[in-house]
Design a protein around this motif. Structure first.
Motif, PDB file in Angstrom:
ATOM      1  N   ALA A 128     -10.915  19.053 -20.226  1.00  0.00           N
ATOM      2  CA  ALA A 128     -10.226  19.163 -18.887  1.00  0.00           C
ATOM      3  C   ALA A 128     -10.245  20.462 -18.151  1.00  0.00           C
ATOM      4  CB  ALA A 128      -8.883  18.645 -19.064  1.00  0.00           C
ATOM      5  N   VAL A 129     -10.268  21.657 -18.962  1.00  0.00           N
ATOM      6  CA  VAL A 129     -10.313  23.065 -18.217  1.00  0.00           C
ATOM      7  C   VAL A 129     -11.871  23.503 -18.187  1.00  0.00           C
ATOM      8  CG1 VAL A 129      -8.264  23.568 -19.184  1.00  0.00           C
ATOM      9  CG2 VAL A 129     -10.095  24.265 -20.694  1.00  0.00           C
ATOM     10  N   LEU A 130     -12.673  22.821 -18.918  1.00  0.00           N
ATOM     11  CA  LEU A 130     -14.225  23.215 -18.744  1.00  0.00           C
ATOM     12  C   LEU A 130     -14.976  22.460 -17.889  1.00  0.00           C
ATOM     13  CD1 LEU A 130     -15.176  23.954 -22.446  1.00  0.00           C
ATOM     14  CD2 LEU A 130     -14.459  25.809 -20.621  1.00  0.00           C
ATOM     15  N   LEU A 131     -14.571  21.208 -17.456  1.00  0.00           N
ATOM     16  CA  LEU A 131     -15.422  20.325 -16.530  1.00  0.00           C
ATOM     17  C   LEU A 131     -15.533  20.768 -15.145  1.00  0.00           C
ATOM     18  CD1 LEU A 131     -16.709  17.591 -16.489  1.00  0.00           C
ATOM     19  CD2 LEU A 131     -14.588  16.492 -15.794  1.00  0.00           C
ATOM     20  N   ALA A 132     -14.454  21.226 -14.588  1.00  0.00           N
ATOM     21  CA  ALA A 132     -14.640  21.772 -13.184  1.00  0.00           C
ATOM     22  C   ALA A 132     -15.767  22.815 -13.172  1.00  0.00           C
ATOM     23  CB  ALA A 132     -13.094  22.094 -12.546  1.00  0.00           C
ATOM     24  N   PRO A 133     -15.381  24.105 -13.874  1.00  0.00           N
ATOM     25  CA  PRO A 133     -16.279  24.949 -13.925  1.00  0.00           C
ATOM     26  C   PRO A 133     -17.725  24.661 -14.132  1.00  0.00           C
ATOM     27  CG  PRO A 133     -14.987  25.411 -15.472  1.00  0.00           C
ATOM     28  CD  PRO A 133     -14.329  24.304 -14.815  1.00  0.00           C
ATOM     29  N   ALA A 134     -17.773  23.539 -15.159  1.00  0.00           N
ATOM     30  CA  ALA A 134     -19.243  23.198 -15.414  1.00  0.00           C
ATOM     31  C   ALA A 134     -19.969  22.478 -14.229  1.00  0.00           C
ATOM     32  CB  ALA A 134     -19.153  22.165 -16.627  1.00  0.00           C
ATOM     33  N   VAL A 135     -19.307  21.657 -13.609  1.00  0.00           N
ATOM     34  CA  VAL A 135     -19.626  20.873 -12.445  1.00  0.00           C
ATOM     35  C   VAL A 135     -20.078  21.826 -11.513  1.00  0.00           C
ATOM     36  CG1 VAL A 135     -19.085  19.576 -10.490  1.00  0.00           C
ATOM     37  CG2 VAL A 135     -18.614  18.707 -12.821  1.00  0.00           C
ATOM     38  N   TRP A 136     -19.430  22.874 -11.008  1.00  0.00           N
ATOM     39  CA  TRP A 136     -19.619  23.904  -9.972  1.00  0.00           C
ATOM     40  C   TRP A 136     -20.808  24.736 -10.367  1.00  0.00           C
ATOM     41  CZ3 TRP A 136     -17.079  25.840  -5.384  1.00  0.00           C
ATOM     42  CH2 TRP A 136     -16.191  24.830  -5.064  1.00  0.00           C
ATOM     43  N   ALA A 137     -20.759  25.020 -11.687  1.00  0.00           N
ATOM     44  CA  ALA A 137     -21.822  25.745 -12.248  1.00  0.00           C
ATOM     45  C   ALA A 137     -23.450  25.328 -11.991  1.00  0.00           C
ATOM     46  CB  ALA A 137     -21.944  26.132 -13.658  1.00  0.00           C
ATOM     47  N   THR A 138     -23.299  23.989 -12.734  1.00  0.00           N
ATOM     48  CA  THR A 138     -24.525  23.208 -12.382  1.00  0.00           C
ATOM     49  C   THR A 138     -24.986  22.770 -11.030  1.00  0.00           C
ATOM     50  OG1 THR A 138     -23.239  20.975 -12.652  1.00  0.00           O
ATOM     51  CG2 THR A 138     -24.415  22.221 -14.720  1.00  0.00           C
ATOM     52  N   SER A 139     -24.097  22.855 -10.020  1.00  0.00           N
ATOM     53  CA  SER A 139     -24.474  22.319  -8.585  1.00  0.00           C
ATOM     54  C   SER A 139     -25.241  23.469  -8.192  1.00  0.00           C
ATOM     55  CB  SER A 139     -23.062  22.379  -7.968  1.00  0.00           C
ATOM     56  OG  SER A 139     -22.614  23.734  -7.598  1.00  0.00           O
ATOM     57  N   SER A 140     -25.521  24.772  -8.793  1.00  0.00           N
ATOM     58  CA  SER A 140     -26.028  25.704  -7.903  1.00  0.00           C
ATOM     59  C   SER A 140     -27.505  25.419  -8.366  1.00  0.00           C
ATOM     60  CB  SER A 140     -25.842  27.233  -8.524  1.00  0.00           C
ATOM     61  OG  SER A 140     -25.881  27.214  -9.992  1.00  0.00           O
ATOM     62  N   LEU A 141     -27.908  24.671  -9.196  1.00  0.00           N
ATOM     63  CA  LEU A 141     -29.520  24.313  -9.476  1.00  0.00           C
ATOM     64  C   LEU A 141     -30.096  23.435  -7.982  1.00  0.00           C
ATOM     65  CD1 LEU A 141     -29.527  22.725 -13.241  1.00  0.00           C
ATOM     66  CD2 LEU A 141     -29.691  25.207 -12.144  1.00  0.00           C
ATOM     67  N   ASP A 142     -29.169  22.999  -7.341  1.00  0.00           N
ATOM     68  CA  ASP A 142     -29.534  22.352  -6.022  1.00  0.00           C
ATOM     69  C   ASP A 142     -29.459  23.533  -4.965  1.00  0.00           C
ATOM     70  OD1 ASP A 142     -29.595  20.988  -3.560  1.00  0.00           O
ATOM     71  OD2 ASP A 142     -28.324  19.558  -4.267  1.00  0.00           O
ATOM     72  N   PRO A 143     -30.518  23.708  -4.371  1.00  0.00           N
ATOM     73  CA  PRO A 143     -30.243  24.993  -3.319  1.00  0.00           C
ATOM     74  C   PRO A 143     -29.256  24.631  -2.087  1.00  0.00           C
ATOM     75  CG  PRO A 143     -32.810  23.986  -3.658  1.00  0.00           C
ATOM     76  CD  PRO A 143     -31.781  22.947  -4.335  1.00  0.00           C
ATOM     77  N   ARG A 144     -28.937  23.534  -2.157  1.00  0.00           N
ATOM     78  CA  ARG A 144     -27.618  23.429  -0.953  1.00  0.00           C
ATOM     79  C   ARG A 144     -26.369  24.123  -1.564  1.00  0.00           C
ATOM     80  NH1 ARG A 144     -26.849  17.307  -0.344  1.00  0.00           N
ATOM     81  NH2 ARG A 144     -27.250  17.511  -2.529  1.00  0.00           N
ATOM     82  N   TYR A 145     -26.237  24.226  -2.821  1.00  0.00           N
ATOM     83  CA  TYR A 145     -24.956  24.923  -3.386  1.00  0.00           C
ATOM     84  C   TYR A 145     -25.239  26.019  -4.318  1.00  0.00           C
ATOM     85  CZ  TYR A 145     -23.832  19.998  -2.553  1.00  0.00           C
ATOM     86  OH  TYR A 145     -23.421  18.919  -2.047  1.00  0.00           O
ATOM     87  N   ALA A 146     -26.139  26.863  -3.798  1.00  0.00           N
ATOM     88  CA  ALA A 146     -26.577  28.077  -4.538  1.00  0.00           C
ATOM     89  C   ALA A 146     -26.055  29.280  -3.703  1.00  0.00           C
ATOM     90  CB  ALA A 146     -28.288  28.038  -4.806  1.00  0.00           C
ATOM     91  N   GLY A 147     -25.833  29.281  -2.392  1.00  0.00           N
ATOM     92  CA  GLY A 147     -25.522  30.155  -1.723  1.00  0.00           C
ATOM     93  C   GLY A 147     -26.699  30.825  -1.060  1.00  0.00           C
TER      94      GLY A 147
END
Length: 633
Positions: free
Chosen positions: A465-484
């Protein structure tokens, strides 16, 4: 005597032999560690050939790779006429990688990937020695999945090297505290000094914490500890200032001009432009005065910086768990000996966290990715805290409530951080709530006859429960739309201009990687090369803004007038005139996107503007190319 004792005590002999054969890892620990390191490598390295490299740092790294003089002094262009506006330590690995592998995007990003994976491994070793094998694994996993860590290790920002070197310093300090030996303490000072080469004064923020922890918990007399701290501090100061002293001792004509200063002094660069200007005003630096810090500032200041809607999802997911671990870890160890190891670890990582929060909250010019240096402290407190709470939970008593309380509050905190971004991953909030509820209820309702497997399942659900959200945000950066953007990498839907579409810098860097110029830049470079007649400089540009794409595409010398901001007083108008009159410079590229300076005014007064079609373009946007071999009309 020892042999006789062992002979007369077969049981003791068997125990010693068993310890001698003991593996360095607990059962299943090594496969778990290798899996975490492999996960980190994949997250950090996936698609780095398409990574959006920082325009300024990557241009400098390519220039430093082309010439050893520029490499040593951190020259922005291969001729080393002016430095970058930072110390070059973090750029040295990038420049070496380009020199070995060639000017490719993946080559300039590769050092950050390696630094990130090494940081995970080093943190595991430190926390394992402090709080046990599973605490070390959890800390390594948390650092691996921290969103700002992932997104930063996929870019070309200096903070990755800072984090690694400070972790090595923390490991050396821990050895010094537990062993009482001097050499690890000297190594700690050396690592901090090297970290200074990567990020300057930010590396020193941990020094008060390290000194307090050593003085409080190391063995030996008070005065002996103090003398050793002075020696380690002198080592840190000497290593920190090594490059500054080298540059300061080199005659000005034999080295680049120091960017960001009005007095060509390397100490002003560090302590003024990149130091005092973050908090106030330094008359010899071009930080706050020129608006440099302000231009790089977002709204990331004040006491809410760490938890605002942009920065919070990058770093703060496990903040409640870390704070509870710090408070209870110190409180529960009250009354223990001064050298108590568990308490020392909580003080070390808690001090690391608190000092950075205080400084970030009271400084300006903060990018969200600066908080990456906080990630190791949060990860270590999480690993050590869960290990402590689990031990108390298994022991029973009133303290057993700490585990479900800490994990339950942290799951609720994750829901609060995700709330403003619920449209990003609509399934995430319900999943975190469900896992958190199941885990907390399962841990709270444990009875004497509850199967061990059920308890472990409840713990696993709570951790998920406490690791799922950061994991999702972290892996989102593999998509250029979510890498800043390459200038300010942030994971998830919070990057610059995200809702308005792709960031302009992001699009630029997908289109123009290292060594492959745009059509406009290629036409300009071809024209300049064809009309070059022995001049030292291919071109002079107004600030780094116009030079960056050209420096990424060529290793020819380019005079960057005014440095990063365009306001550094180099070259002066008379120096520019001398370069033109001695046929060392012919062309200058000015832009309306930077304020005018005496040098740009001289160009406009004495040189002839060229029409873009002269070098194969119908228009050239905000840029104007001037030919200084032709007097102005």
């Amino acid at each position: 005597m020892a042999t006789t004792a062992l002979t007369r005590n077969p049981a003791g002999r068997r125990r010693r032999a068993s310890r001698g054969r003991q593996l360095p890892f607990a059962p299943r620990e090594l496969p778990a560690l290798l899996l975490i390191l492999a996960t980190a490598a994949v997250l950090y390295a996936w698609g780095i050939d398409q990574a959006g490299v920082h325009p300024y740092y990557s241009a400098a790294a390519r220039s430093m790779a082309a010439d050893w003089h520029a490499f040593v002094f951190g020259g922005l262009d291969p001729s080393g006429s002016i430095t970058v506006d930072k110390l070059p330590g973090a750029l040295w690995p990038q420049a070496l990688s380009i020199k070995v592998f060639g000017p490719h995007n993946w080559a300039v990003v590769l050092p950050q990937v390696v630094e990130g994976v090494l940081a995970v491994w080093v943190l595991h070793r430190i926390v394992r020695a402090w709080a046990g094998p599973w605490a070390g694994l959890l800390a390594a996993l948390v650092l691996t999945l921290t969103p700002v860590t992932v997104v930063l290790d996929r870019h070309t920002i200096p903070d990755t090297l800072l984090v690694l070197l400070l972790l090595l310093a923390a490991g050396s300090l821990q050895k010094a505290v537990t062993s009482g030996k001097l050499l690890p303490l000297i190594a700690c000072g050396t690592w901090v000094g090297l970290a200074f080469q990567a990020k300057m004064l930010q590396a020193w923020l941990v020094l008060p914490v390290f000194a307090a922890v050593y003085q409080m918990a190391a063995p030996g007399s008070r005065w002996n500890r103090a003398r050793r701290l002075l020696l380690a501090g002198a080592t840190a100061l000497l290593v920190s200032c090594a490059w500054l002293l080298l540059v300061w001792a080199t005659p000005a004509p034999n080295r680049p001009y120091i960017d960001g200063t009005t007095n060509n002094n390397p100490f002003t660069l560090v302590f003024g432009y990149n130091g005092l200007s973050r908090f106030g005003h330094d008359p010899n630096a071009l930080g706050a005065v020129a608006g440099t810090a302000a231009s790089r500032t977002t709204d990331n200041t004040g006491w809410t910086m760490l938890v605002n809607q942009s920065v919070g999802p990058q770093i703060a997911w496990l903040l409640p768990l870390a704070v509870l671990a710090l408070a209870l870890g110190v409180w529960w160890r009250h009354g223990q000996p001064r050298t108590d190891g568990p308490r020392t670890g909580f003080l070390l990582w808690g001090g690391w966290l608190v000092v950075h929060v205080v400084v970030f909250s009271n400084s300006n010019g903060n990018h969200g990715y600066y908080t990456a240096v906080v990630a190791p402290a949060l990860a270590a407190l999480t690993g050590g805290g869960v290990a402590l709470f689990w031990a108390e939970y298994r022991a029973g008593g009133r303290r057993r409530a700490a585990l479900p309380l800490a994990l339950g509050l942290t799951a609720l905190w994750a829901v609060a951080l995700e709330g403003p971004h619920s449209d990003f991953a609509p399934w995430l909030l319900p999943m975190v709530l469900m896992l958190g509820l199941c885990g907390t209820v399962g841990l709270c309702t444990r009875g004497p006859r509850t199967p061990r497997r059920a308890v472990h399942g409840a713990l696993a659900a709570s951790l998920a429960a406490v690791l799922l959200a950061p994991a999702v945000w972290a892996t989102s950066s593999l998509d250029p739309r979510y890498a800043g953007s390459p200038l300010s990498p942030l994971a998830g839907p919070v990057g610059p201009d995200y809702r308005a579409g792709p960031h302009p810098h992001r699009a630029t860097f997908r289109r123009y990687p290292l060594s492959t110029p745009s059509a406009r830049d290629a036409a300009l470079l071809n024209y300049l090369s064809a009309h070059r007649a022995g001049e030292k400089y291919l071109l002079a540009t107004q600030a780094a803004y116009g030079a960056e794409p050209l420096l990424r595409a060529t290793s020819q010398p380019i005079l960057v007038m005014g440095g990063f901001t365009g306001l550094t007083p180099y070259p002066a108008a008379r120096q520019l005139s001398a370069l033109v009159s001695t046929h060392q410079l012919r062309y200058a590229l000015l832009t309306t996107r930077r304020p005018p300076t005496p040098a740009s005014a001289w160009v406009k007064k004495n040189c002839t503007p060229l029409r873009p079609r002269t070098y194969g373009r119908t228009s050239d946007g905000s840029f104007t190319l001037y030919d200084c071999a032709r007097p102005a009309n």
